[in-house]
Design an enzyme around this catalytic site. Structure first.
Site, PDB file in Angstrom:
ATOM      1  N   ASP A 104       6.104  11.988 -15.905  1.00 21.47           N
ATOM      2  CA  ASP A 104       5.271  11.778 -17.100  1.00 21.47           C
ATOM      3  C   ASP A 104       5.813  10.679 -17.996  1.00 21.47           C
ATOM      4  OD1 ASP A 104       3.631  14.145 -16.425  1.00 21.47           O
ATOM      5  OD2 ASP A 104       5.412  15.272 -17.022  1.00 21.47           O
ATOM      6  N   HIS A 132      -1.522  10.503 -13.730  1.00 20.74           N
ATOM      7  CA  HIS A 132      -1.351   9.304 -14.547  1.00 20.74           C
ATOM      8  C   HIS A 132      -2.598   9.101 -15.393  1.00 20.74           C
ATOM      9  CE1 HIS A 132       1.465   7.719 -11.147  1.00 20.74           C
ATOM     10  NE2 HIS A 132       2.058   8.587 -11.931  1.00 20.74           N
TER      11      HIS A 132
END
Length: 524
Positions: A104, A132
């Protein structure tokens, strides 16, 4: 060299003539004591003098040197041509964007920006457990299996053999993309060697996680682990198997029956599943190819290839905080095994790192800051940074940037440059800390401990830096950043020993400072 040799021959000839004269043989030799042009005849009846022989030798040496000089010039020209060819070839190559922490970090944003200059964008490991998010204008794109580079309409996107693919999720992602006006047709290719994730893999994932109770791993329950387990057990099914549906059906029945036998109570509607896959097979087969040959052929033609890493180094099955990891290798090695290319083809390796640190799920987190209230730093990082998982929606755990962990990540991956994201989230903090060392039982550790008990017992040594209050979201160059923000970036760079090239200053795709190729240590 040759001229020096000829000069020595001249000197020897003159000495020889003088010696003969000294022995009373002057009648046989006519010598005019003048200069080097004097005619000295060895024998009266012979047509050449000694010096004429020497002059002939000089002439031959001149011709030889001219010949060698010509060859040298040709060699230089050939070398220049080779260098020109090499430079052209080096314009192509494979660059890699990897996660340096626990995932992340914002890899997709950099990939989206860089992909505008690449011919191919590829995924090489993991599956739909990755997530994403890209913000373009008012549209937010969430990618799980597709490379973020699909937004570049000139790029071909490859899902490599190292990825495990849940086809229903993959096709749904394509439909969403098309619904947002992105034309992907003919630009998305799947490796015929990539393994498939089935619905029952996801069910098994949930069953296994639930059985762990308090010791749960924190899996996304996307079936990634069970799919890789099928692959390693050699009863997995690959995308290319759909091209021969009779063969696919045989293997699917075998796998489904073995799975139900292993998990009593699990029911798989085999006929329904087979009907679904038979229906989508033509569509999937159109996108299926030998991506190993395809990728290497493009490389040989000088094309530029960008690999988008999924997950991150600290979730690597070998190098991460095992067992709280994913089931693949999200570190640099996956580029080779998951795409089918040799190490010499890889150029730049770009590590993506948040200006702080986060992780989703269970496992040790040395620099974690527990959000104890609205005024706590942990709460600030999670709220301002909007730290919720793209795939699961779970709240991420937040903490200070962990330098020992990042040094470990740099060591494994050999990052040539760092992409430091979300620097803007630190705005407003009076003091910013960096975890610069681990101590265990009063002893400084020189490397990342493999034992999670040791890691969880580590004391983190912190270094404090002054914060800033200025809005940095509009900064376009490094010099426009507040002085304290610059100091923070430079200190991170100094501690890691790797240049920080990109700096994220906001959530949108263009909210990023690029310090330029001068900060990029990749091989040119």
């Amino acid at each position: 060299m040759f001229r020096g040799l000829a000069q020595k021959q001249v000197q020897s000839a003159v000495v020889a003539v003088s010696a003969l004269s000294g022995f009373g043989l002057s009648n046989a030799i006519s010598s005019k004591q003048e200069d080097m042009n004097t005619t000295t005849q060895c024998h009266q009846n012979e047509p050449y003098t000694v010096l004429e022989h020497v002059q002939a030798l000089y002439k031959k040496v001149d011709n030889l040197e001219k010949t060698l000089g010509s060859l040298s010039d040709t060699a230089s020209e050939n070398k220049a041509d080779i260098e020109k060819t090499s430079n052209v070839k080096k314009l192509g190559g494979i660059d890699v964007v990897l996660g340096g922490q626990w995932g992340d970090e914002g890899k997709g944003k950099l990939v989206d920006i860089l992909s505008q200059e690449y011919d191919v964008c590829a995924r090489v490991a993991g599956g739909s457990n990755a997530g994403h998010t890209i913000v373009v204008g008012n549209t937010k794109y969430k990618f799980h299996l597709l490379p973020s580079g699909v937004l570049n309409k000139e790029a071909t996107c490859i899902i490599g053999n190292g990825v495990v693919i849940h086809l229903p999720s993959f096709l749904s992602e394509l439909d969403t993309l098309g619904g947002n006006g992105v034309d992907y047709k003919g630009r998305v290719l799947i490796s015929d060697r990539a393994h498939m994730v089935f619905d029952f893999h996801q069910t098994v994932d949930g069953i296994k996680e639930d059985k762990l109770g308090r010791n749960k791993i924190g899996t996304t329950k996307k079936g990634i682990g069970p799919a890789y387990a099928s692959k390693i057990s050699r009863n997995g099914i690959r995308i290319g198997d759909l091209q021969n549906f009779e063969y696919f059906e045989q293997r699917f029945r075998s796998l489904a029956e073995a799975t139900m036998a292993s998990y009593p109570g699990l029911e798989i509607d085999i006929e329904e599943q087979l009907a679904y896959y038979k229906n989508i097979a033509p569509l999937v087969n159109e996108m299926t190819t030998d991506t190993i040959k395809y990728t290497n052929d493009l490389y040989s033609k000088g094309k530029r290839i960008l690999v988008e890493g999924a997950n991150a180094t600290m979730l690597d099955i070998d190098f991460g905080t095992y067992p709280f990891v994913t089931s693949s290798n999200p570190s640099v090695g996956s580029v080779l095994t998951g795409l089918g290319v040799s190490p010499d083809k890889v150029r730049g390796i770009y590590g993506t790192v948040k200006a702080y640190c986060t992780r989703v799920g269970e496992g040790p987190f040395p620099t974690e800051l527990i959000p104890v209230g609205p005024k706590s730093i942990g709460y600030h990082l999670g709220t301002v940074g909007a730290e919720y998982g793209t795939t699961t929606g779970r709240q991420r755990r937040c903490g200070w940037l962990d330098i020992p962990q990042m040094k470990y990540s740099c060591l494994i991956n050999g990052f040539s440059a760092i992409n430091l994201t979300k620097l803007d989230v630190l705005t407003g903090l009076k003091e910013i800390k960096l975890g610069v060392a681990y101590k265990h039982d009063g002893i400084f550790l020189e490397s990342m401990p493999s034992c999670l008990k040791t890691l969880s017992e580590c004391e983190v040594v912190y270094e404090s830096l002054p914060g800033w209050n200025e809005d940095i979201s509009k900064c376009k160059t490094f010099d426009e950043l507040p002085k304290n923000a610059q100091k923070y970036v430079l200190r991170v760079q100094e501690l890691l020993g790797v240049p920080v090239r990109w700096i994220g200053v906001g959530p949108n795709r263009l909210d990023q400072i690029d310090r330029g190729v001068g900060w990029d240590l990749s091989r040119n």
